[in-house]
Design a protein around this motif. Structure first.
Motif, PDB file in Angstrom:
ATOM      1  N   ARG A  63       0.448  -0.682   8.713  1.00  0.00           N
ATOM      2  CA  ARG A  63      -0.729  -1.009   8.224  1.00  0.00           C
ATOM      3  C   ARG A  63      -0.305  -2.644   6.852  1.00  0.00           C
ATOM      4  O   ARG A  63       1.393  -2.424   6.927  1.00  0.00           O
ATOM      5  CB  ARG A  63      -1.181  -0.486   7.567  1.00  0.00           C
ATOM      6  CG  ARG A  63      -2.027   0.514   7.726  1.00  0.00           C
ATOM      7  CD  ARG A  63      -2.852   1.129   7.127  1.00  0.00           C
ATOM      8  NE  ARG A  63      -3.493   0.409   5.988  1.00  0.00           N
ATOM      9  CZ  ARG A  63      -4.426   1.114   5.010  1.00  0.00           C
ATOM     10  NH1 ARG A  63      -4.238   2.851   4.641  1.00  0.00           N
ATOM     11  NH2 ARG A  63      -5.629   0.166   4.618  1.00  0.00           N
ATOM     12  N   LEU A  65       0.174  -4.670   3.400  1.00  0.00           N
ATOM     13  CA  LEU A  65      -0.848  -5.187   2.341  1.00  0.00           C
ATOM     14  C   LEU A  65      -0.170  -6.355   1.621  1.00  0.00           C
ATOM     15  O   LEU A  65       1.465  -6.320   1.080  1.00  0.00           O
ATOM     16  CB  LEU A  65      -0.805  -4.169   1.708  1.00  0.00           C
ATOM     17  CG  LEU A  65      -1.308  -4.494  -0.080  1.00  0.00           C
ATOM     18  CD1 LEU A  65      -2.956  -4.863  -0.031  1.00  0.00           C
ATOM     19  CD2 LEU A  65      -1.242  -3.108  -1.287  1.00  0.00           C
ATOM     20  N   ASP A 145      -4.410  -6.370   5.396  1.00  0.00           N
ATOM     21  CA  ASP A 145      -5.649  -6.767   4.102  1.00  0.00           C
ATOM     22  C   ASP A 145      -4.668  -7.185   2.868  1.00  0.00           C
ATOM     23  O   ASP A 145      -3.371  -7.495   2.777  1.00  0.00           O
ATOM     24  CB  ASP A 145      -5.794  -4.939   3.604  1.00  0.00           C
ATOM     25  CG  ASP A 145      -6.323  -3.903   4.052  1.00  0.00           C
ATOM     26  OD1 ASP A 145      -6.683  -4.250   4.934  1.00  0.00           O
ATOM     27  OD2 ASP A 145      -5.741  -2.697   4.306  1.00  0.00           O
ATOM     28  N   GLU A 146      -5.650  -7.948   2.459  1.00  0.00           N
ATOM     29  CA  GLU A 146      -4.838  -9.429   1.453  1.00  0.00           C
ATOM     30  C   GLU A 146      -5.922  -8.879   0.129  1.00  0.00           C
ATOM     31  O   GLU A 146      -6.980  -9.056   0.408  1.00  0.00           O
ATOM     32  CB  GLU A 146      -5.139 -11.139   2.101  1.00  0.00           C
ATOM     33  CG  GLU A 146      -4.807 -10.958   3.285  1.00  0.00           C
ATOM     34  CD  GLU A 146      -4.408 -12.707   4.148  1.00  0.00           C
ATOM     35  OE1 GLU A 146      -4.110 -13.277   2.740  1.00  0.00           O
ATOM     36  OE2 GLU A 146      -5.123 -12.884   4.639  1.00  0.00           O
TER      37      GLU A 146
END
Length: 286
Positions: A63, A65, A145-146
């Motif tokens: 993941r 970020l 994810d942004e």
């Protein structure tokens, strides 16, 4: 120890604030990675991107970020007193789960390096594509994810900037708390303008140009104007000398009054001053 490691990782030291058009870059991950050879706190954006691309080329976590904080500077993360201005971010960096940290306090734009034809140094916005490409080449499916936080504006000490920074730290903290498993967090910024510092005094100081006039002219102007002030404002009736004289006079009058009262209270019979004519008086004479 963790806090000291976090302070080194974010690398937002107060003495590295010489370039007001620069921005900080922070990367921390639950995976261990070797520190880049270039560890200076003042680097070009192209140099930072090359180092980060090398770190992420192995696709260390599942993941990712990517947090964008427009208009941020090093002082927005660590102020001049070396205290953390974004507690949720610093707490996440100092977490025991984090094993890899990399940070640059001052990232400046180098136009020559960013137009050398290398797509990997086109900008921080290309990090998501670089992560996807690196992980796909290794046959891994990852989540990227942004998050784009509210831009920071105003002077460094303005109330609006502090409120926006606190709200952004709160929003970023919610995303950080939601991370589980292995993850990598990247915080970057594109400075919107030079950093402005407010003066330490509250009211502006105005320096008026004073003309030196002739004292005779000033005196004539003062004499020509009528003085309509009240009597007690125009004259001083009680000076310190007069006040001290009144106190001394009151003390002396009280002493005089006591003396007069003592003399007046004396009682003598009327016959005390009469001359004696009897036999006793003749014996005294002999």
């Amino acid at each position: 120890m963790r806090l000291s490691l976090a302070s080194i990782a974010i690398a937002c030291v107060a003495e590295a604030q010489a370039f007001s058009d620069s921005s900080p870059f922070i990367l921390f991950s639950t995976a261990e990675f070797s520190a880049p050879s270039e560890n200076a706190q003042l680097q070009t954006r192209a140099s930072v991107l090359r180092s980060v691309t090398d770190i992420l080329s192995s696709c260390p976590t599942d993941r990712y970020l990517l947090a964008s904080q427009p208009g941020a500077h090093a002082v927005d993360i660590r102020d001049e007193q070396s205290s953390c201005s974004m507690p949720n971010l610093c707490r996440a960096i100092a977490s025991e789960r984090v094993h890899g940290r990399y940070g640059v306090a001052e990232v400046v734009t180098s136009s020559g390096a960013e137009h050398d034809g290398n797509p990997q140094v086109a900008g921080f916005q290309s990090l998501a594509d670089s992560i996807q490409s690196a992980c796909q080449s290794r046959g891994k499916s990852v989540g990227v994810d942004e998050v784009k936080l509210a831009p920071l504006s105003g002077s460094v000490d303005s109330v609006k900037r502090r409120e926006t920074r606190a709200n952004n730290d709160y929003e970023l903290g919610k995303f950080l708390d939601a991370l589980d498993g292995d993850y990598t967090v990247i915080l970057y910024s594109e400075p919107s303008g030079p950093l402005v510092y407010e003066p330490s005094f509250q009211e502006p100081v105005h320096m008026d140009l004073k003309r030196q006039l002739d004292p005779l002219v000033l005196r004539s102007r003062a004499d020509s104007l009528p003085d309509n002030r009240p009597l007690f404002e125009k004259y001083q009736f009680f000076t310190p000398g007069i006040f001290m004289a009144l106190i001394v006079a009151a003390v002396m009058l009280s002493i005089l009054g006591v003396g007069l009262k003592a003399v007046a209270s004396l009682q003598v019979s009327y016959g005390a001053f009469d001359k004696e004519m009897g036999p006793a008086a003749q014996k005294k004479q002999l």
